[in-house]
Design an enzyme around this catalytic site. Structure first.
Site, PDB file in Angstrom:
ATOM      1  N   ARG A 107       8.068   0.763 -23.137  1.00 16.64           N
ATOM      2  CA  ARG A 107       6.817   0.073 -23.450  1.00 16.64           C
ATOM      3  C   ARG A 107       6.616  -0.203 -24.938  1.00 16.64           C
ATOM      4  O   ARG A 107       5.516  -0.584 -25.355  1.00 16.64           O
ATOM      5  CB  ARG A 107       5.632   0.868 -22.896  1.00 16.64           C
TER       6      ARG A 107
ATOM      7  N   ASP B 292       2.117  -9.481 -21.926  1.00 16.22           N
ATOM      8  CA  ASP B 292       2.261  -9.081 -23.319  1.00 16.22           C
ATOM      9  C   ASP B 292       3.699  -9.244 -23.809  1.00 16.22           C
ATOM     10  O   ASP B 292       3.935  -9.722 -24.918  1.00 16.22           O
ATOM     11  CB  ASP B 292       1.837  -7.612 -23.510  1.00 16.22           C
TER      12      ASP B 292
ATOM     13  N   LYS C 105       7.604 -10.976 -15.083  1.00 17.31           N
ATOM     14  CA  LYS C 105       7.723  -9.784 -14.247  1.00 17.31           C
ATOM     15  C   LYS C 105       6.409  -9.027 -14.181  1.00 17.31           C
ATOM     16  O   LYS C 105       5.773  -8.832 -15.206  1.00 17.31           O
ATOM     17  CB  LYS C 105       8.766  -8.854 -14.849  1.00 17.31           C
ATOM     18  N   THR C 106       5.960  -8.629 -13.048  1.00 17.31           N
ATOM     19  CA  THR C 106       4.930  -7.617 -12.823  1.00 17.31           C
ATOM     20  C   THR C 106       4.522  -7.623 -11.355  1.00 17.31           C
ATOM     21  O   THR C 106       4.257  -8.670 -10.781  1.00 17.31           O
ATOM     22  CB  THR C 106       3.659  -7.768 -13.683  1.00 17.31           C
ATOM     23  N   ILE C 107       4.478  -6.432 -10.783  1.00  9.69           N
ATOM     24  CA  ILE C 107       4.035  -6.343  -9.384  1.00  9.69           C
ATOM     25  C   ILE C 107       2.571  -6.725  -9.260  1.00  9.69           C
ATOM     26  O   ILE C 107       2.111  -7.085  -8.183  1.00  9.69           O
ATOM     27  CB  ILE C 107       4.234  -4.925  -8.793  1.00  9.69           C
ATOM     28  N   ASP C 108       1.818  -6.631 -10.371  1.00  8.23           N
ATOM     29  CA  ASP C 108       0.360  -6.815 -10.306  1.00  8.23           C
ATOM     30  C   ASP C 108      -0.049  -8.243  -9.949  1.00  8.23           C
ATOM     31  O   ASP C 108      -1.176  -8.471  -9.530  1.00  8.23           O
ATOM     32  CB  ASP C 108      -0.280  -6.446 -11.646  1.00  8.23           C
TER      33      ASP C 108
ATOM     34  N   GLY D 189       6.505  -1.759 -17.008  1.00 12.07           N
ATOM     35  CA  GLY D 189       6.626  -1.098 -15.706  1.00 12.07           C
ATOM     36  C   GLY D 189       7.659  -1.744 -14.804  1.00 12.07           C
ATOM     37  O   GLY D 189       7.900  -2.943 -14.871  1.00 12.07           O
TER      38      GLY D 189
ATOM     39  N   GLY E 129      -2.234  -1.966  -9.420  1.00 14.73           N
ATOM     40  CA  GLY E 129      -2.382  -3.397  -9.699  1.00 14.73           C
ATOM     41  C   GLY E 129      -3.178  -3.692 -10.955  1.00 14.73           C
ATOM     42  O   GLY E 129      -3.577  -4.825 -11.181  1.00 14.73           O
TER      43      GLY E 129
ATOM     44  N   TYR F 163       3.541   4.082  -7.276  1.00 13.93           N
ATOM     45  CA  TYR F 163       4.928   4.295  -7.693  1.00 13.93           C
ATOM     46  C   TYR F 163       5.919   4.067  -6.559  1.00 13.93           C
ATOM     47  O   TYR F 163       7.078   3.767  -6.805  1.00 13.93           O
ATOM     48  CB  TYR F 163       5.093   5.707  -8.263  1.00 13.93           C
ATOM     49  N   GLU F 164       5.457   4.199  -5.317  1.00 16.19           N
ATOM     50  CA  GLU F 164       6.345   4.018  -4.166  1.00 16.19           C
ATOM     51  C   GLU F 164       6.893   2.597  -4.083  1.00 16.19           C
ATOM     52  O   GLU F 164       7.907   2.349  -3.436  1.00 16.19           O
ATOM     53  CB  GLU F 164       5.576   4.308  -2.869  1.00 16.19           C
ATOM     54  N   GLY F 165       6.170   1.629  -4.707  1.00 19.33           N
ATOM     55  CA  GLY F 165       6.537   0.231  -4.493  1.00 19.33           C
ATOM     56  C   GLY F 165       7.236  -0.435  -5.663  1.00 19.33           C
ATOM     57  O   GLY F 165       7.872  -1.476  -5.505  1.00 19.33           O
ATOM     58  N   ARG F 166       7.148   0.175  -6.854  1.00 17.96           N
ATOM     59  CA  ARG F 166       7.652  -0.507  -8.042  1.00 17.96           C
ATOM     60  C   ARG F 166       9.172  -0.579  -8.089  1.00 17.96           C
ATOM     61  O   ARG F 166       9.739  -1.417  -8.801  1.00 17.96           O
ATOM     62  CB  ARG F 166       7.146   0.195  -9.306  1.00 17.96           C
TER      63      ARG F 166
ATOM     64  N   LYS G  20     -10.213   9.153  14.405  1.00 15.42           N
ATOM     65  CA  LYS G  20     -11.141  10.151  13.868  1.00 15.42           C
ATOM     66  C   LYS G  20     -11.272  10.151  12.354  1.00 15.42           C
ATOM     67  O   LYS G  20     -12.031  10.932  11.819  1.00 15.42           O
ATOM     68  CB  LYS G  20     -10.765  11.542  14.363  1.00 15.42           C
ATOM     69  N   TYR G  21     -10.512   9.291  11.673  1.00 16.52           N
ATOM     70  CA  TYR G  21     -10.605   9.295  10.216  1.00 16.52           C
ATOM     71  C   TYR G  21     -10.929   7.919   9.649  1.00 16.52           C
ATOM     72  O   TYR G  21     -10.500   6.899  10.197  1.00 16.52           O
ATOM     73  CB  TYR G  21      -9.277   9.723   9.575  1.00 16.52           C
TER      74      TYR G  21
END
Lengths: 557, 557
Positions: A151, A182, A208-211, A87, A257, A429-432, A248-249
């Site tokens: 992958r 991996d 590497k990994t955002i997680d 990813g 992650g 997906y917005e952050g990767r 109100k929400y």
């Protein structure tokens, strides 16, 4: 005209490309590698040693300035092949730029080859030479689009042999594999294979990994985590501000992650939401889905009692995996559906009745308590192997629907007096592929440049390592860690395999402790912090800030 | 300690608060109002004139530097009450800061009162004085949390009278209503009421909405549109980059924006996606849902033929409203469900059969072509009046599922040879409370400051207007437009009502034309642009850029 359109870039893309990433002082000139003591694997030493006879037990390496050398220049070109695996994570391009600048500093005739669309590119001999023109197009920008990612798992001898053909043909001295746990395990296997075979090809890994789950006492953080969490925190902050304006929400926000809750925890520290679920805590306390639901309902009711019918809840993507009861239900569902291939042809109501008739009493009860939409997801959306796809379960809706049900019950009993209206979000997906923060731009560039120094020092089976990351970049320490040092044996697909141990959130660690000590206050009051968008220009205090996790882990108060 | 936690702010919040918004040169000293000719309403002149006998036909006002006045100082304090109405939009706080600085410049003893949680605050006498300390906490930041917002409609005489009580009690000279088209219509009605009653209370409107549909030849854009579209474009760019790195997904992205497609169009111009649906074009061409689906499938297949099994599709939230056929189906569904209150007690499959048995043949056919999940949404999720909630329809999933079905058919016929895997996103709440871009920070501050000058000039029933917005801020023109000038009569809830005409995307306008001329290239090739996050520090070229829509509308090429 078509060409022009292709070339078009945003103003930020244009301006950001000239940013010069900061390098650790040790790497700003000729270096020598200082060897530490021989190392051991994290666990199962005998097994790992047997699997890696040629690369086991290597020493840690630390680079220091070589005062005796006049320059970094080498007489031999240093050709390198690079692979992006798995990813996307912000900063990948800068790793490649760092490698490029590193090998060119060694010798201007060095060449860099990018294998396309992940490990597949090595096996299929699908590559392109990364010239200065290409490299300069991608400096400091997000994405993996320079060479693409994939992958495919690099783990079979035939693959290694196929790779070797093109490696020899191009005169490549080393392969750099940029990937997660991996992929780095596979980098070690590949290094061992070539070493055992006595071919002069080195293999270096880059974490590497955002997680944020590829870390240990030697690797402080994988790249991409910093940027992705800053981007998610920007969005969470905006949602919190909306929440606090409209009042109100309740916003239920799921965060990417994988299993670990590092991203959720970091975002909670940055934005101070009213609730954040940490999967590792759920597991440690043996909590059921109902326990989590009841606890959120408690917080909602307490805020409602003060007239605050709004709030923000963060949910880690991997939550369900930490619930043994849910795992059991899912396992039984997988079995039932596998045994009944005609299941999907039943009417929806019949499907439900069928599943209920087959489940064990315990799982039947669990299935019945799930909201119908989620129950349907569990039986409808399957992966190609017919298994339930955990990542597709809309946990944010699952939880909010169950909380609503619980609150209705509490209302009937007079224990809840407010309103409960919800909105749902999933940030992933917005952050990767966000443009890397200064931290990730610097860190990645240093990881790449440092990888070249490891290659030049003859290392193989090492992970590029940059440490003391909470300090200013010039004070960072650079070196290499034998990948086998991070390994133990784990059960995967019915076999014992050597793997790099995944890092879960440490419930005794400072980041979690800070969170745990603050959360009741954050729940009751409205303590939102709005981090805003990542800034690239201006005061270093703002542009160079590290993650809260790193800050607390390295002694921040 | 609790207090400390409350006070905590992000570094960006702290640094951004000292930004000094740019004011038009005309407002940087004493001003005089130059009157234009008497005005007419946009339509139905006789009817509007009858409804607004005291405020109809007023002249446009333009502020110019008053060379004869030594200072802006006024002997009388100018007390003002301010109301935030409707959905959040970036910059609202800066309007209030502009008003504050304006009335303090007139007279240091002036007081600003914020009515809390929208128009309700005026009616319920729920307010707080906005002191310098409070104002300084909120300069240049997003959200409406300084005083909150609400959706109560201010339209009844009892409400006006209740409001008048507190207005007189606090010695308030004017009310500023910051809101969208409906709120500004109500501002005009309120202005007329007080003027007719001969009480010395002026009412000024400020054009707010991220949707961009409150604009006309006199109001170039509502505030918030610039920031929200930049934020959405940041995210779309990131998703595009992910898409172009992994090369395996089609991302379907729904964008907030109510009926009009201004937001989708602006984001398309900023990010150059492979496809963008414009609701107004769908309506103009009388397209059915199937036509949109077929056109997207055509683009997917053409890309697949070149090996590009990935792409990005933008979908405006209000799409379905532009499809007459879908409207008819929904209207009939509403009727059927209203006549059958026991419907919800039926089993799911029975519900479907029941609906199909009742629908007219034409609508039955339409209902049958919808994916089951969407068909269920149409009958399950209803608002308190029992009506289908269009905004809850997950149009992004509806379209992608129908495209998948179409592609399967094309595959069977040999007309599609690729893969089609999808991801879905909805960007909305993330953008409404973002920190305002320099453009919105400047524009809003100018709108607020200018509102004070309108009050000082004795105007009522006017909208604060700042124009020539594609030029540098110092060259902007400032003045006021009679709100009645933008009105016509429309049918609302069974009655003819005076309303400000909503602006839809002009298919003959430059922004749409640029899009229409480029889209086939964007569809075929990969021309993504990655705008990245909004930057607040650094080159004006980057920090002060306007929206593409404004740029093209005002002569940009």
């Amino acid at each position: 005209m078509d060409i022009l359109k292709f070339k078009q870039k945003s103003i930020l893309q244009q301006l950001r490309s000239s940013y010069q990433p900061k390098l650790p002082a040790a790497l700003q000139g000729p270096v020598k590698a200082v060897e530490g003591a021989a190392t051991q694997s994290a666990g199962d030493q005998e097994d790992i040693k047997k699997l890696f006879p040629c690369t086991y037990g290597l020493p840690e390496l630390t680079f220091v300035r070589d005062e005796n050398a006049a320059s970094i220049h080498s007489d031999e070109p240093c050709n390198v092949g690079v692979i992006l695996s798995g990813g996307q994570a912000p900063g990948g391009h800068n790793v490649i730029c760092g490698i490029f600048d590193g090998i060119k500093a060694l010798n201007e005739n060095s060449r860099l080859y990018g294998f396309l669309m992940g490990p597949e590119g090595l096996i299929e001999h699908d590559y392109k030479e990364l010239t200065r023109e290409i490299i300069d197009e991608y400096r400091n920008c997000g994405g993996f689009d320079m060479i693409g990612s994939g992958r495919t798992k690099l783990e079979k001898h035939e693959q290694f042999e196929k790779g070797l053909e093109i490696i020899m043909q191009l005169g490549i001295k080393a392969i750099v594999i940029i990937g997660g746990d991996d992929s780095n395990t596979n980098a070690a296997v590949l290094a061992e294979y070539y070493k055992a075979k006595n071919v002069p090809v080195q293999v270096i890994g880059v974490p590497k990994t955002i997680d944020g789950d590829l870390k240990n006492e030697k690797v402080e953080i994988s790249f991409g985590f910093d940027t992705a969490t800053k981007l998610y925190s920007e969005l969470i902050g905006n949602v919190e501000r909306d929440c606090n304006s409209a009042k109100k929400y309740w916003h239920f926000i799921k965060l990417m992650g994988r299993s670990a809750s590092h991203i959720a925890l970091e975002c909670a520290l940055q934005t101070q939401p009213n609730y954040c679920v940490i999967g590792e805590e759920v597991a440690a306390k043996g909590m059921y889905l109902d326990d989590v639901v009841n606890d959120i309902a408690r917080v909602v009711a307490a805020r409602a009692a003060k007239g605050r019918n709004y709030g923000t809840v963060l949910i880690p993507e991997g939550l369900v995996e930490f619930m043994p009861a849910m795992r059991k239900l899912i396992d039984e569902l997988n079995d039932i559906l596998a045994e009944n291939p005609n299941f999907s042809k039943l009417h929806l109501d019949e499907q439900r009745d069928f599943v209920l008739s087959k489940l064990s009493p315990e799982n039947k009860r669990r299935f019945e308590t799930l909201p119908p939409t989620v129950a349907r997801q569990l039986t409808l959306d399957r992966d190609p192997h017919g298994n339930v796809q955990l990542s597709l379960i809309e946990t944010e809706k699952l939880l909010s629907e169950m909380v609503a049900k619980k609150l209705q019950k509490m209302k009937d009993e007079g224990r809840f007096v407010g309103k409960f209206k919800t909105q749902h979000h999933f940030f992933g997906y917005e952050g990767r592929c966000a443009d890397p923060s200064n931290f990730d731009a610097d860190y990645c560039y240093a990881l790449g440049f440092n990888a070249t120094m490891l290659i030049n020092a003859g290392a193989t089976g090492y992970m590029s390592a940059i440490r003391h990351l909470a300090k200013p970049a010039t004070e960072w320490e650079a070196g290499g860690i034998p990948i086998t040092m991070m390994m133990n044996m784990e059960h995967r697909n019915g076999k014992q395999k050597p793997v790099i141990k995944k890092a879960l959130v440490d419930l005794n660690g400072k980041p979690f402790q800070v969170f745990a000590n603050s959360r009741e206050l954050w729940a009751k009051e409205t303590c939102y912090i709005y981090p805003g968008p990542i800034q690239y220009f201006g005061s270093p205090e703002m542009c160079d800030q590290t993650s809260c996790t790193l800050y607390y882990e390295q002694g921040g108060k």
